[in-house]
Design a protein around this motif. Structure first.
Motif, PDB file in Angstrom:
ATOM      1  N   LEU A 117      27.177  25.134  40.032  1.00 23.05           N
ATOM      2  CA  LEU A 117      27.541  24.619  38.708  1.00 23.05           C
ATOM      3  C   LEU A 117      28.637  25.481  38.077  1.00 23.05           C
ATOM      4  N   ILE A 118      28.533  26.796  38.243  1.00 17.15           N
ATOM      5  CA  ILE A 118      29.567  27.693  37.716  1.00 17.15           C
ATOM      6  C   ILE A 118      30.904  27.400  38.388  1.00 17.15           C
ATOM      7  N   GLY A 119      30.866  27.171  39.701  1.00 16.30           N
ATOM      8  CA  GLY A 119      32.084  26.855  40.435  1.00 16.30           C
ATOM      9  C   GLY A 119      32.721  25.550  39.961  1.00 16.30           C
ATOM     10  N   VAL A 120      31.893  24.539  39.720  1.00 20.35           N
ATOM     11  CA  VAL A 120      32.402  23.252  39.227  1.00 20.35           C
ATOM     12  C   VAL A 120      33.067  23.443  37.874  1.00 20.35           C
ATOM     13  N   LEU A 121      32.450  24.259  37.024  1.00 25.39           N
ATOM     14  CA  LEU A 121      32.982  24.500  35.690  1.00 25.39           C
ATOM     15  C   LEU A 121      34.326  25.242  35.751  1.00 25.39           C
ATOM     16  N   VAL A 122      34.396  26.298  36.561  1.00 21.45           N
ATOM     17  CA  VAL A 122      35.632  27.085  36.667  1.00 21.45           C
ATOM     18  C   VAL A 122      36.760  26.241  37.269  1.00 21.45           C
ATOM     19  N   ALA A 123      36.435  25.472  38.301  1.00 18.71           N
ATOM     20  CA  ALA A 123      37.462  24.659  38.965  1.00 18.71           C
ATOM     21  C   ALA A 123      37.818  23.414  38.185  1.00 18.71           C
ATOM     22  N   GLY A 124      36.866  22.951  37.338  1.00 16.77           N
ATOM     23  CA  GLY A 124      37.069  21.645  36.716  1.00 16.77           C
ATOM     24  C   GLY A 124      37.106  20.586  37.796  1.00 16.77           C
ATOM     25  N   ALA A 125      36.305  20.783  38.839  1.00 17.56           N
ATOM     26  CA  ALA A 125      36.361  19.942  40.031  1.00 17.56           C
ATOM     27  C   ALA A 125      35.868  18.525  39.756  1.00 17.56           C
ATOM     28  N   PRO A 126      36.645  17.524  40.129  1.00 21.47           N
ATOM     29  CA  PRO A 126      36.178  16.139  40.004  1.00 21.47           C
ATOM     30  C   PRO A 126      35.064  15.890  41.012  1.00 21.47           C
ATOM     31  N   MET A 127      34.279  14.862  40.783  1.00 20.35           N
ATOM     32  CA  MET A 127      33.106  14.620  41.618  1.00 20.35           C
ATOM     33  C   MET A 127      33.483  14.375  43.075  1.00 20.35           C
ATOM     34  N   TYR A 128      34.610  13.696  43.323  1.00 18.92           N
ATOM     35  CA  TYR A 128      34.982  13.425  44.711  1.00 18.92           C
ATOM     36  C   TYR A 128      35.269  14.725  45.461  1.00 18.92           C
ATOM     37  N   ALA A 129      35.844  15.721  44.759  1.00 15.84           N
ATOM     38  CA  ALA A 129      36.136  17.002  45.395  1.00 15.84           C
ATOM     39  C   ALA A 129      34.851  17.764  45.686  1.00 15.84           C
TER      40      ALA A 129
END
Length: 259
Positions: free
Chosen positions: A139-151
């Motif tokens: 979750l922290i990684g998703v937040l830092v990256a701003g990663a879209p769901m497909y990524a």
């Protein structure tokens, strides 16, 4: 799920054809797999719950322009690369080294290292509490990256396949394994991490990319013929397939002398 099952079946067959080490299962390979599959099932159930949170978080990042991939317009290919690198740093390397450095997290990660016969089924052998640790770092990684769901989905698929591949008891020629480990975690590289003695146990933390271990000087080598799996302390090697004991052991202080 099809990637998980298909990849595991293929590597299971390859283990019989080109084994890296001659493993000595306590009863048989199926009994060993049953123990590890129990942990895998729990891990997948927990991470299904985390998937819901990831969807919400990824959507929030997109709508609010939060995270590295939203700071400037990026083509899909660059978004995928940035997301994979950030997610792998947090949910692959950082959570792993943290589990080795913090005693209260190491107690749960020990269950993964307690396997005396590392094969394709060992990859997702994580105590339920450790699965929560890994979910939080994702979750922290998703937040830092701003990663879209497909990524996120593409990275997680690659991570599952890589985890199976690097734990599988297969022998790759040095000319292939060596160059592969310059960028990606290779089977021989990760097997060093499962060697029973430190400092080898405290090295090669990478999940998908090996660059983090090289960058932060946690990379090490050991000839596969010298590798011995299991632990030299913390958990009795003869109980590495005892599911009830494995689940309870992190909560028993006497099982962890020196921690």
């Amino acid at each position: 799920m099809s990637f998980l099952v298909g990849g595991m079946l293929l590597l299971w067959l390859l283990e019989g054809s080109i084994p890296l080490l001659s493993l000595k299962y306590r009863k048989n390979k199926m009994r060993h797999a049953a123990t590890n599959f129990s942990f895998t099932l729990i891990h997948l159930i927990l991470h299904t719950g985390f998937a819901v949170v990831i969807v919400v978080l990824a959507d929030w990042c997109r709508r609010n322009g939060f995270g590295l991939t939203t700071f400037f317009p990026s083509p899909v290919w660059l978004t995928l690369i940035i997301s994979a690198l950030v997610l792998d740093f947090f949910a692959g390397w950082l959570v792993h080294i943290t589990e080795h450095k913090l005693a209260w997290m190491w107690r749960f990660h020990v269950i993964h290292h307690a396997d005396n016969n590392v094969d394709v089924t060992t990859g997702l052998r994580h105590h339920p509490v450790e699965s929560i640790f890994r979910g939080v770092f994702m979750l922290i990684g998703v937040l830092v990256a701003g990663a879209p769901m497909y990524a996120v989905m593409i990275y997680q698929t690659l991570l599952v396949l890589a985890t199976q591949f690097t734990h599988a008891n297969i022998r790759l020629p040095r000319w292939l394994d060596g160059p592969m480990s310059l960028i990606l975690v290779s089977p021989n590289m990760h097997k060093v991490h499962h060697h029973w003695q430190q400092p080898y146990t405290d090295s090669n933390y990478g999940a998908l990319f090996s660059i983090w271990d090289r960058l932060f000087h946690t990379f090490s080598k050991l000839d596969p013929s010298k590798i011995r799996y299991g632990l030299d302390r913390y958990y009795p090697n003869e109980k590495d397939e005892n599911l009830p004991e494995l689940l309870k052991s992190p909560f028993k202080k006497q099982d962890f002398p020196g921690v």
